[in-house]
Design an enzyme around this catalytic site. Structure first.
Site, PDB file in Angstrom:
ATOM      1  N   HIS A   1       9.031 -42.148 -22.294  1.00  0.00           N
ATOM      2  CA  HIS A   1       8.044 -43.224 -22.401  1.00  0.00           C
ATOM      3  C   HIS A   1       6.747 -42.746 -23.089  1.00  0.00           C
ATOM      4  O   HIS A   1       6.401 -43.180 -24.171  1.00  0.00           O
ATOM      5  CB  HIS A   1       7.677 -43.751 -21.005  1.00  0.00           C
ATOM      6  CG  HIS A   1       8.834 -44.253 -20.201  1.00  0.00           C
ATOM      7  ND1 HIS A   1       9.512 -45.430 -20.478  1.00  0.00           N
ATOM      8  CD2 HIS A   1       9.425 -43.739 -19.090  1.00  0.00           C
ATOM      9  CE1 HIS A   1      10.465 -45.612 -19.580  1.00  0.00           C
ATOM     10  NE2 HIS A   1      10.452 -44.605 -18.733  1.00  0.00           N
ATOM     11  N   ASP A   2       6.050 -41.828 -22.474  1.00  0.00           N
ATOM     12  CA  ASP A   2       4.706 -41.457 -22.947  1.00  0.00           C
ATOM     13  C   ASP A   2       4.700 -40.747 -24.302  1.00  0.00           C
ATOM     14  O   ASP A   2       3.805 -40.987 -25.126  1.00  0.00           O
ATOM     15  CB  ASP A   2       3.999 -40.589 -21.896  1.00  0.00           C
ATOM     16  CG  ASP A   2       3.779 -41.347 -20.596  1.00  0.00           C
ATOM     17  OD1 ASP A   2       3.662 -40.703 -19.532  1.00  0.00           O
ATOM     18  OD2 ASP A   2       3.717 -42.591 -20.638  1.00  0.00           O
TER      19      ASP A   2
ATOM     20  N   ASP B   1      -1.395 -39.433 -16.474  1.00  0.00           N
ATOM     21  CA  ASP B   1      -1.129 -39.209 -15.040  1.00  0.00           C
ATOM     22  C   ASP B   1       0.078 -38.281 -14.889  1.00  0.00           C
ATOM     23  O   ASP B   1       1.108 -38.648 -14.298  1.00  0.00           O
ATOM     24  CB  ASP B   1      -0.894 -40.542 -14.306  1.00  0.00           C
ATOM     25  CG  ASP B   1       0.322 -41.314 -14.823  1.00  0.00           C
ATOM     26  OD1 ASP B   1       0.887 -42.126 -14.046  1.00  0.00           O
ATOM     27  OD2 ASP B   1       0.730 -41.099 -15.991  1.00  0.00           O
TER      28      ASP B   1
ATOM     29  N   PHE C   1       5.502 -49.871 -14.646  1.00  0.00           N
ATOM     30  CA  PHE C   1       4.699 -49.132 -13.671  1.00  0.00           C
ATOM     31  C   PHE C   1       3.207 -49.058 -14.028  1.00  0.00           C
ATOM     32  O   PHE C   1       2.345 -49.384 -13.196  1.00  0.00           O
ATOM     33  CB  PHE C   1       5.255 -47.701 -13.513  1.00  0.00           C
ATOM     34  CG  PHE C   1       4.410 -46.849 -12.601  1.00  0.00           C
ATOM     35  CD1 PHE C   1       3.402 -46.048 -13.118  1.00  0.00           C
ATOM     36  CD2 PHE C   1       4.603 -46.875 -11.232  1.00  0.00           C
ATOM     37  CE1 PHE C   1       2.605 -45.269 -12.276  1.00  0.00           C
ATOM     38  CE2 PHE C   1       3.819 -46.093 -10.379  1.00  0.00           C
ATOM     39  CZ  PHE C   1       2.806 -45.303 -10.900  1.00  0.00           C
ATOM     40  N   ASN C   2       2.846 -48.606 -15.225  1.00  0.00           N
ATOM     41  CA  ASN C   2       1.427 -48.382 -15.561  1.00  0.00           C
ATOM     42  C   ASN C   2       0.595 -49.653 -15.434  1.00  0.00           C
ATOM     43  O   ASN C   2      -0.557 -49.616 -15.005  1.00  0.00           O
ATOM     44  CB  ASN C   2       1.284 -47.829 -16.988  1.00  0.00           C
ATOM     45  CG  ASN C   2       1.731 -46.389 -17.091  1.00  0.00           C
ATOM     46  OD1 ASN C   2       1.748 -45.656 -16.091  1.00  0.00           O
ATOM     47  ND2 ASN C   2       2.135 -45.965 -18.277  1.00  0.00           N
TER      48      ASN C   2
ATOM     49  N   ASP D   1       4.544 -37.635 -19.234  1.00  0.00           N
ATOM     50  CA  ASP D   1       3.183 -37.298 -19.702  1.00  0.00           C
ATOM     51  C   ASP D   1       3.149 -35.837 -20.163  1.00  0.00           C
ATOM     52  O   ASP D   1       2.514 -35.499 -21.163  1.00  0.00           O
ATOM     53  CB  ASP D   1       2.155 -37.455 -18.584  1.00  0.00           C
ATOM     54  CG  ASP D   1       2.107 -38.840 -17.972  1.00  0.00           C
ATOM     55  OD1 ASP D   1       3.023 -39.172 -17.197  1.00  0.00           O
ATOM     56  OD2 ASP D   1       1.178 -39.585 -18.290  1.00  0.00           O
TER      57      ASP D   1
ATOM     58  N   THR E   1      -1.594 -43.109 -21.089  1.00  0.00           N
ATOM     59  CA  THR E   1      -0.173 -43.038 -20.734  1.00  0.00           C
ATOM     60  C   THR E   1       0.016 -43.167 -19.229  1.00  0.00           C
ATOM     61  O   THR E   1       1.050 -42.771 -18.681  1.00  0.00           O
ATOM     62  CB  THR E   1       0.476 -41.724 -21.215  1.00  0.00           C
ATOM     63  OG1 THR E   1      -0.159 -40.628 -20.529  1.00  0.00           O
ATOM     64  CG2 THR E   1       0.356 -41.556 -22.717  1.00  0.00           C
TER      65      THR E   1
ATOM     66  N   ASN F   1       1.292 -41.590 -11.316  1.00  0.00           N
ATOM     67  CA  ASN F   1       2.589 -41.113 -10.816  1.00  0.00           C
ATOM     68  C   ASN F   1       2.433 -40.401  -9.466  1.00  0.00           C
ATOM     69  O   ASN F   1       3.234 -40.575  -8.555  1.00  0.00           O
ATOM     70  CB  ASN F   1       3.198 -40.129 -11.818  1.00  0.00           C
ATOM     71  CG  ASN F   1       3.707 -40.831 -13.053  1.00  0.00           C
ATOM     72  OD1 ASN F   1       4.332 -41.896 -12.952  1.00  0.00           O
ATOM     73  ND2 ASN F   1       3.416 -40.291 -14.220  1.00  0.00           N
TER      74      ASN F   1
HETATM   75  O1  RIB Z   1       6.802 -46.862 -16.878  1.00  0.00           O
HETATM   76  C1  RIB Z   1       6.683 -45.565 -17.397  1.00  0.00           C
HETATM   77  C2  RIB Z   1       5.303 -45.052 -17.210  1.00  0.00           C
HETATM   78  O2  RIB Z   1       5.004 -44.937 -15.830  1.00  0.00           O
HETATM   79  C3  RIB Z   1       5.121 -43.646 -17.782  1.00  0.00           C
HETATM   80  O3  RIB Z   1       3.807 -43.490 -18.219  1.00  0.00           O
HETATM   81  C4  RIB Z   1       5.382 -42.763 -16.604  1.00  0.00           C
HETATM   82  O4  RIB Z   1       4.696 -41.512 -16.714  1.00  0.00           O
HETATM   83  C5  RIB Z   1       4.778 -43.575 -15.501  1.00  0.00           C
HETATM   84  O5  RIB Z   1       3.380 -43.319 -15.497  1.00  0.00           O
HETATM   85 CA    CA Z   2       2.463 -41.616 -17.459  1.00  0.00          CA
END
Ligand code: RIB
Ligand code: CA
Length: 313
Positions: A242-243, A9, A167-168, A14, A125, A39
């Site tokens: 993160h990703d 996303d 979040f994801n 990403d 991701t 996102n």
């Molecule tokens: O929490 C981080 C994740 O949430 C990452 O994948 C960032 O791109 C958002 O999608």
């Molecule tokens: Ca992401």
């Protein structure tokens, strides 16, 4: 060689993951990039993924549009962190590739069904809606998937979307549960490990020193990411990679250490909605279903990121 489907996303981190994977073409073959609303909305993540492939000189990579919202119809976004366009306002080259009209879910199903057993690595991701729907539509793809390496969740620390949830997973907890309950080997890159990868001043300067167009764009995105995160969190937090941890694991798994746990996603409404509940003391006696990464050699990660960007040229 890992044959992967990157389900994302984009999204600033990403974007780094995409560039890192494209720079490691001797070890990773991207069969396709499937996008999912997360996102920012579906149109933006789709266009960003196409334009990032153009930035890398890889318009040969097919890019697909996927699910526009979660299985239960939620629209959870993070424009305050990634910018309204999803890439922090950084201008990217516009893709000239013909649009790939297949749906992300159908690309996942078709690619897996035409592959050898245990040959495809799926790398979510973003919210895992596309993969969950593909598993419902064609359960037989389970046999074709070698491993699912996903960024999402947090096992033993606070959430970044709510105090309980990352979040994801919060964006589509039902999808996450559908994926996690399969018997497919899974690796979770949760906040437990991704919060060990701050893009500090020195690391940002290293990115800037690479000097190529893709690296310059990534550095500009990281500057935007830092500005947005710092303003949202009043300077409390730095921007985390993160990703890209998902891609780093495919390239150098020894950068990471973790253990297998039984994990369940809280899909109920309430304060823990979207929490990835890991059975840290094995009290449930349920068989572990996810390998949760807990430690990373963060300096080794950044050296790998610099190398991938240099190799991308
Ligand atoms: O929490 C981080 C994740 O949430 C990452 O994948 C960032 O791109 C958002 O999608
Ligand atoms: Ca992401």
């Amino acid at each position: 060689m890992r044959q992967i489907i990157l389900d994302c996303d984009p999204g600033l981190d990403d974007a780094v993951a995409i560039m890192m994977a494209l720079g490691a073409s001797e070890k990773i073959e991207i069969l396709g990039i499937t996008t999912v609303a997360g996102n920012v909305g579906l149109d933006a993540v789709y266009q960003n993924a196409r334009n990032l492939c153009s930035l890398a000189g890889r318009e040969d990579i097919p890019v697909f549009q996927g699910c526009p919202h979660s299985i239960m119809g939620k629209h959870v976004r993070a424009a305050e962190v990634h910018g309204s366009d999803g890439v922090g306002g950084v201008i990217l080259p516009s893709s000239t590739r013909e649009h790939d009209v297949m749906h992300s879910v159908d690309f996942i199903v078709d690619t897996c069904m035409n592959a050898e057993d245990k040959s495809i690595t799926i790398c979510p991701t973003g919210p895992m809606t596309n993969l969950a729907v593909a598993l419902i539509k064609a359960p037989e793809i389970e046999e074709k998937i070698r491993e699912i390496v996903f960024m999402g969740g947090v096992a033993f620390g606070p959430g970044n979307c709510t105090p309980a949830a990352e979040f994801n997973i919060f964006a589509d907890p039902h999808a996450a549960q559908i994926v996690i309950q399969t018997d497919i080997p899974k690796v979770m890159m949760g906040l437990d490990v991704t919060h060990q990868t701050p893009c500090t001043d020195d690391r940002l300067n290293e990115l800037k020193a690479i000097g190529t167009e893709p690296a310059n764009a990534i550095a500009a995105m990281m500057e935007a990411y830092r500005r947005l995160v710092m303003s949202r969190d009043h300077g409390q937090n730095d921007c985390m990679m993160h990703d890209p941890c998902v891609i780093a694991y495919l390239l150098e798994p020894d950068l990471f250490s973790g253990r297998h746990y039984y994990v369940e996603v809280d899909t109920h409404d309430g304060v823990s909605h979207g929490r990835t509940l890991a059975d840290g003391l094995s009290v449930s006696k349920k068989a572990p279903n996810v390998k949760i990464m807990e430690k990373i050699d963060d300096e080794g990660f950044y050296q790998l990121l610099y190398k991938s960007l240099r190799d991308l040229g």
